[in-house]
Design a protein around this motif. Structure first.
Motif, PDB file in Angstrom:
ATOM      1  N   THR A  82       5.623   6.755  -8.285  1.00  0.00           N
ATOM      2  CA  THR A  82       5.586   6.438  -6.860  1.00  0.00           C
ATOM      3  C   THR A  82       5.567   4.937  -6.630  1.00  0.00           C
ATOM      4  OG1 THR A  82       4.435   8.486  -6.311  1.00  0.00           O
ATOM      5  CG2 THR A  82       4.258   6.691  -4.730  1.00  0.00           C
ATOM      6  N   GLU A  83       4.667   4.231  -7.291  1.00  0.00           N
ATOM      7  CA  GLU A  83       4.497   2.799  -7.049  1.00  0.00           C
ATOM      8  C   GLU A  83       5.703   1.996  -7.524  1.00  0.00           C
ATOM      9  OE1 GLU A  83       3.055  -0.591  -5.559  1.00  0.00           O
ATOM     10  OE2 GLU A  83       2.171   1.398  -5.292  1.00  0.00           O
ATOM     11  N   ILE A  84       6.203   2.305  -8.695  1.00  0.00           N
ATOM     12  CA  ILE A  84       7.337   1.546  -9.226  1.00  0.00           C
ATOM     13  C   ILE A  84       8.592   1.771  -8.394  1.00  0.00           C
ATOM     14  CG2 ILE A  84       8.929   1.374 -11.186  1.00  0.00           C
ATOM     15  CD1 ILE A  84       6.544   1.843 -13.028  1.00  0.00           C
ATOM     16  N   PHE A  85       8.904   3.009  -8.087  1.00  0.00           N
ATOM     17  CA  PHE A  85      10.107   3.308  -7.300  1.00  0.00           C
ATOM     18  C   PHE A  85       9.995   2.723  -5.897  1.00  0.00           C
ATOM     19  CE2 PHE A  85      11.358   5.673 -10.785  1.00  0.00           C
ATOM     20  CZ  PHE A  85      12.486   6.441 -10.593  1.00  0.00           C
ATOM     21  N   THR A  86       8.821   2.841  -5.290  1.00  0.00           N
ATOM     22  CA  THR A  86       8.638   2.294  -3.944  1.00  0.00           C
ATOM     23  C   THR A  86       8.828   0.788  -3.945  1.00  0.00           C
ATOM     24  OG1 THR A  86       7.093   4.067  -3.355  1.00  0.00           O
ATOM     25  CG2 THR A  86       7.039   2.078  -2.001  1.00  0.00           C
ATOM     26  N   SER A  87       8.234   0.111  -4.913  1.00  0.00           N
ATOM     27  CA  SER A  87       8.322  -1.353  -4.968  1.00  0.00           C
ATOM     28  C   SER A  87       9.749  -1.812  -5.209  1.00  0.00           C
ATOM     29  CB  SER A  87       7.405  -1.891  -6.070  1.00  0.00           C
ATOM     30  OG  SER A  87       6.048  -1.596  -5.787  1.00  0.00           O
ATOM     31  N   LEU A  88      10.425  -1.200  -6.170  1.00  0.00           N
ATOM     32  CA  LEU A  88      11.796  -1.620  -6.481  1.00  0.00           C
ATOM     33  C   LEU A  88      12.744  -1.334  -5.329  1.00  0.00           C
ATOM     34  CD1 LEU A  88      12.136  -0.492 -10.214  1.00  0.00           C
ATOM     35  CD2 LEU A  88      11.750  -2.803  -9.334  1.00  0.00           C
ATOM     36  N   PHE A  89      12.589  -0.175  -4.694  1.00  0.00           N
ATOM     37  CA  PHE A  89      13.473   0.174  -3.575  1.00  0.00           C
ATOM     38  C   PHE A  89      13.225  -0.763  -2.393  1.00  0.00           C
ATOM     39  CE2 PHE A  89      16.179   3.953  -2.578  1.00  0.00           C
ATOM     40  CZ  PHE A  89      16.656   3.508  -1.352  1.00  0.00           C
ATOM     41  N   GLY A 109      11.663  12.924  -3.016  1.00  0.00           N
ATOM     42  CA  GLY A 109      12.080  12.199  -1.818  1.00  0.00           C
ATOM     43  C   GLY A 109      11.019  12.181  -0.729  1.00  0.00           C
ATOM     44  N   ARG A 110      10.302  13.283  -0.586  1.00  0.00           N
ATOM     45  CA  ARG A 110       9.256  13.356   0.432  1.00  0.00           C
ATOM     46  C   ARG A 110       8.059  12.487   0.079  1.00  0.00           C
ATOM     47  NH1 ARG A 110       9.420  19.860   1.922  1.00  0.00           N
ATOM     48  NH2 ARG A 110      11.368  19.757   3.110  1.00  0.00           N
ATOM     49  N   ASP A 111       7.888  12.214  -1.190  1.00  0.00           N
ATOM     50  CA  ASP A 111       6.831  11.297  -1.611  1.00  0.00           C
ATOM     51  C   ASP A 111       7.269   9.846  -1.426  1.00  0.00           C
ATOM     52  OD1 ASP A 111       4.291  10.678  -3.197  1.00  0.00           O
ATOM     53  OD2 ASP A 111       5.809   9.743  -4.468  1.00  0.00           O
ATOM     54  N   LEU A 112       8.527   9.576  -1.746  1.00  0.00           N
ATOM     55  CA  LEU A 112       9.041   8.207  -1.759  1.00  0.00           C
ATOM     56  C   LEU A 112       9.347   7.651  -0.369  1.00  0.00           C
ATOM     57  CD1 LEU A 112      10.100   5.828  -3.527  1.00  0.00           C
ATOM     58  CD2 LEU A 112      12.321   7.009  -3.562  1.00  0.00           C
ATOM     59  N   ALA A 113      10.047   8.433   0.453  1.00  0.00           N
ATOM     60  CA  ALA A 113      10.577   7.930   1.724  1.00  0.00           C
ATOM     61  C   ALA A 113       9.515   7.344   2.658  1.00  0.00           C
ATOM     62  CB  ALA A 113      11.364   9.032   2.434  1.00  0.00           C
ATOM     63  N   PRO A 114       8.407   8.036   2.940  1.00  0.00           N
ATOM     64  CA  PRO A 114       7.438   7.468   3.883  1.00  0.00           C
ATOM     65  C   PRO A 114       6.779   6.190   3.379  1.00  0.00           C
ATOM     66  CG  PRO A 114       6.576   9.475   2.878  1.00  0.00           C
ATOM     67  CD  PRO A 114       8.012   9.391   2.499  1.00  0.00           C
ATOM     68  N   ARG A 115       6.657   6.056   2.066  1.00  0.00           N
ATOM     69  CA  ARG A 115       6.055   4.841   1.510  1.00  0.00           C
ATOM     70  C   ARG A 115       6.989   3.646   1.694  1.00  0.00           C
ATOM     71  NH1 ARG A 115       1.736   6.617  -1.759  1.00  0.00           N
ATOM     72  NH2 ARG A 115       1.757   8.885  -2.043  1.00  0.00           N
ATOM     73  N   ILE A 116       8.281   3.884   1.473  1.00  0.00           N
ATOM     74  CA  ILE A 116       9.250   2.802   1.692  1.00  0.00           C
ATOM     75  C   ILE A 116       9.276   2.415   3.164  1.00  0.00           C
ATOM     76  CG2 ILE A 116      11.696   2.207   1.605  1.00  0.00           C
ATOM     77  CD1 ILE A 116      11.961   4.102  -0.791  1.00  0.00           C
ATOM     78  N   ALA A 117       9.315   3.414   4.040  1.00  0.00           N
ATOM     79  CA  ALA A 117       9.364   3.141   5.478  1.00  0.00           C
ATOM     80  C   ALA A 117       8.149   2.333   5.927  1.00  0.00           C
ATOM     81  CB  ALA A 117       9.443   4.458   6.251  1.00  0.00           C
ATOM     82  N   ALA A 118       6.980   2.675   5.406  1.00  0.00           N
ATOM     83  CA  ALA A 118       5.764   1.955   5.792  1.00  0.00           C
ATOM     84  C   ALA A 118       5.826   0.501   5.344  1.00  0.00           C
ATOM     85  CB  ALA A 118       4.541   2.647   5.199  1.00  0.00           C
ATOM     86  N   CYS A 120       8.469  -1.264   4.813  1.00  0.00           N
ATOM     87  CA  CYS A 120       9.526  -1.975   5.543  1.00  0.00           C
ATOM     88  C   CYS A 120       9.231  -2.049   7.037  1.00  0.00           C
ATOM     89  CB  CYS A 120      10.870  -1.285   5.320  1.00  0.00           C
ATOM     90  SG  CYS A 120      11.475  -1.364   3.625  1.00  0.00           S
ATOM     91  N   ASP A 121       8.123  -1.448   7.454  1.00  0.00           N
ATOM     92  CA  ASP A 121       7.729  -1.426   8.864  1.00  0.00           C
ATOM     93  C   ASP A 121       8.855  -0.857   9.733  1.00  0.00           C
ATOM     94  OD1 ASP A 121       6.113  -1.810  11.111  1.00  0.00           O
ATOM     95  OD2 ASP A 121       6.918  -3.822  11.480  1.00  0.00           O
ATOM     96  N   THR A 122       9.381   0.273   9.294  1.00  0.00           N
ATOM     97  CA  THR A 122      10.432   0.934  10.062  1.00  0.00           C
ATOM     98  C   THR A 122      10.075   2.398  10.255  1.00  0.00           C
ATOM     99  OG1 THR A 122      12.834   1.247  10.222  1.00  0.00           O
ATOM    100  CG2 THR A 122      11.836   1.604   8.060  1.00  0.00           C
ATOM    101  N   HIS A 197       5.458  -7.071 -12.616  1.00  0.00           N
ATOM    102  CA  HIS A 197       4.668  -7.517 -11.460  1.00  0.00           C
ATOM    103  C   HIS A 197       4.118  -6.353 -10.642  1.00  0.00           C
ATOM    104  CE1 HIS A 197       8.651  -6.619  -9.964  1.00  0.00           C
ATOM    105  NE2 HIS A 197       8.205  -6.632  -8.724  1.00  0.00           N
ATOM    106  N   ILE A 198       4.467  -5.127 -11.028  1.00  0.00           N
ATOM    107  CA  ILE A 198       4.058  -3.952 -10.259  1.00  0.00           C
ATOM    108  C   ILE A 198       2.812  -3.336 -10.884  1.00  0.00           C
ATOM    109  CG2 ILE A 198       4.750  -1.674  -9.418  1.00  0.00           C
ATOM    110  CD1 ILE A 198       7.664  -2.604  -9.618  1.00  0.00           C
ATOM    111  N   ASN A 199       1.757  -3.271 -10.100  1.00  0.00           N
ATOM    112  CA  ASN A 199       0.503  -2.690 -10.572  1.00  0.00           C
ATOM    113  C   ASN A 199       0.519  -1.187 -10.308  1.00  0.00           C
ATOM    114  OD1 ASN A 199      -2.117  -2.226 -11.430  1.00  0.00           O
ATOM    115  ND2 ASN A 199      -3.028  -2.832  -9.471  1.00  0.00           N
ATOM    116  N   ASP A 200       0.834  -0.424 -11.347  1.00  0.00           N
ATOM    117  CA  ASP A 200       0.896   1.024 -11.210  1.00  0.00           C
ATOM    118  C   ASP A 200      -0.353   1.644 -11.831  1.00  0.00           C
ATOM    119  OD1 ASP A 200       1.584   3.627 -10.884  1.00  0.00           O
ATOM    120  OD2 ASP A 200       3.205   3.645 -12.360  1.00  0.00           O
TER     121      ASP A 200
END
Length: 341
Positions: A82-89, A109-118, A120-122, A197-200
């Motif tokens: 979760t943390e690595i994919f979210t950070s890289l994306f 996808g349901r785990d990843l998408a809301p974290r990216i959106a948050a 990116c503030d979108t 640099h990603i703290n997972d």
């Protein structure tokens, strides 16, 4: 935020067991449809891969519709994090500035998408069933996202006018993938990325594979599906399905009653299916169920109630008891196959 800086449609391409998930291929097809419908925008379809995948996986993304493949490669990424994919994306979004991001509504996808959106503030619209670009302005890239609401009783259309990227998740089986074309021209942008640099805080010790049913109902050509009225008699449906080379599906009511496992559930809270033949037995036709099977090529409905809503979408409707009719159908198929030539 300067919205004019954002361009193109990006699709997250989930990979499982070395293969691109069908749900991602479907989104590549839908993104291609949107782009072709607005050539004046000069948008590209960009597939996004994260991990240590092979070049062949990247090629498949291009063969199924991507004009460009952004491959965020790191040999140390062996499993989803979760943390690595979210950070890289998120870092890629900050650099590339995609206008639209599509993510399959799988478990990942349901785990990843809301974290990216948050980050990116979108905004994020979940479980979309229909996508279209602004129908009122041919030069606009504003995405109109339609999704079920209130348990599937209503459909709402959502837009994001002030934030970018425009993000949505789409349920597997809803969109159509393109035919594989190994002669398509596309670009692969392979980027060696660092995760130092990603703290997972999560460490994967072991991956245990769950035993799934032999046939995935989302890929079946024929489905014999039962509702709550079938009771604990799903063996009758199974016998009929076996003789036809079909699989057994079910409504939410039957699953909630414990008559059959949730893996078989068709509908808004289950799986979306598009078989060649869908036989609905004792299913009333609630809108939540119809949302998961109404795109079937041919629908046969069997129900005791002549006013059942399922008959409104059926090609053939039979008023009667499915538990009496299906055994007759099974016998007739057996007789037909055993006849002398």
């Amino acid at each position: 935020m300067n919205l004019n800086e954002y361009k193109d449609i990006y699709v997250f391409c989930e990979v499982k067991d070395g293969k691109v998930h069908d749900a991602s291929l479907e989104l590549l097809g839908e993104a291609s449809r949107l782009v072709k419908g607005r050539p004046q925008l000069e948008y590209k379809v960009v597939g996004v891969l994260i991990g240590n995948h092979s070049d062949d996986v990247a090629a498949h993304v291009g063969w199924y519709g991507a004009d460009k493949v952004v491959f965020l490669k790191n040999d140390d990424i062996k499993h989803y994090s979760t943390e690595i994919f979210t950070s890289l994306f998120t870092e890629m979004i900050e650099t590339d500035k995609p206008d639209i991001v599509l993510i399959p509504a799988t478990v990942m996808g349901r785990d990843l998408a809301p974290r990216i959106a948050a980050r990116c503030d979108t905004g994020l619209t979940a479980d979309a069933t229909k996508l279209e670009l602004n129908p009122e302005d041919a030069d606009s890239s504003l995405l109109y996202v339609t999704r079920p609401a209130f348990g599937g009783n209503l459909f709402g259309t959502i837009i994001n006018e002030t934030k970018r990227p425009q993000m949505t998740t789409i349920r597997p089986g809803v969109m159509e993938m393109l035919h594989k074309d190994e002669h398509r021209c596309f670009e692969i942008d392979k980027r060696e990325v660092s995760i130092d640099h990603i703290n997972d805080p999560v460490k994967i010790l072991e991956v245990m594979h769950k035993d799934h049913m032999a046939v995935d109902i989302t890929k079946a050509d024929i489905i014999v599906s039962g509702g709550r009225g079938i009771g604990d008699n799903f063996h009758v449906l199974q016998e009929c399905a076996d003789i036809m080379g079909a699989v057994v599906g079910a409504s939410r009511g039957a699953v909630d009653k414990g008559y059959i496992a949730k893996d078989h559930q068709v509908g808004q809270t289950g799986k979306t299916v598009k078989p060649k033949v869908y036989i609905a037995c004792g299913i009333s036709g609630a809108v939540q169920h119809l949302a998961g099977m109404e795109k079937s090529d041919y629908i046969i409905a069997i129900n005791k109630d002549p006013e059942a809503a399922i008959f409104s979408v059926a090609n053939i409707g039979i008023v009667g008891d499915a538990l009496e009719i299906l055994p007759l159908l099974t016998q007739e198929i057996k007789r037909y196959r055993e006849r002398p030539y």
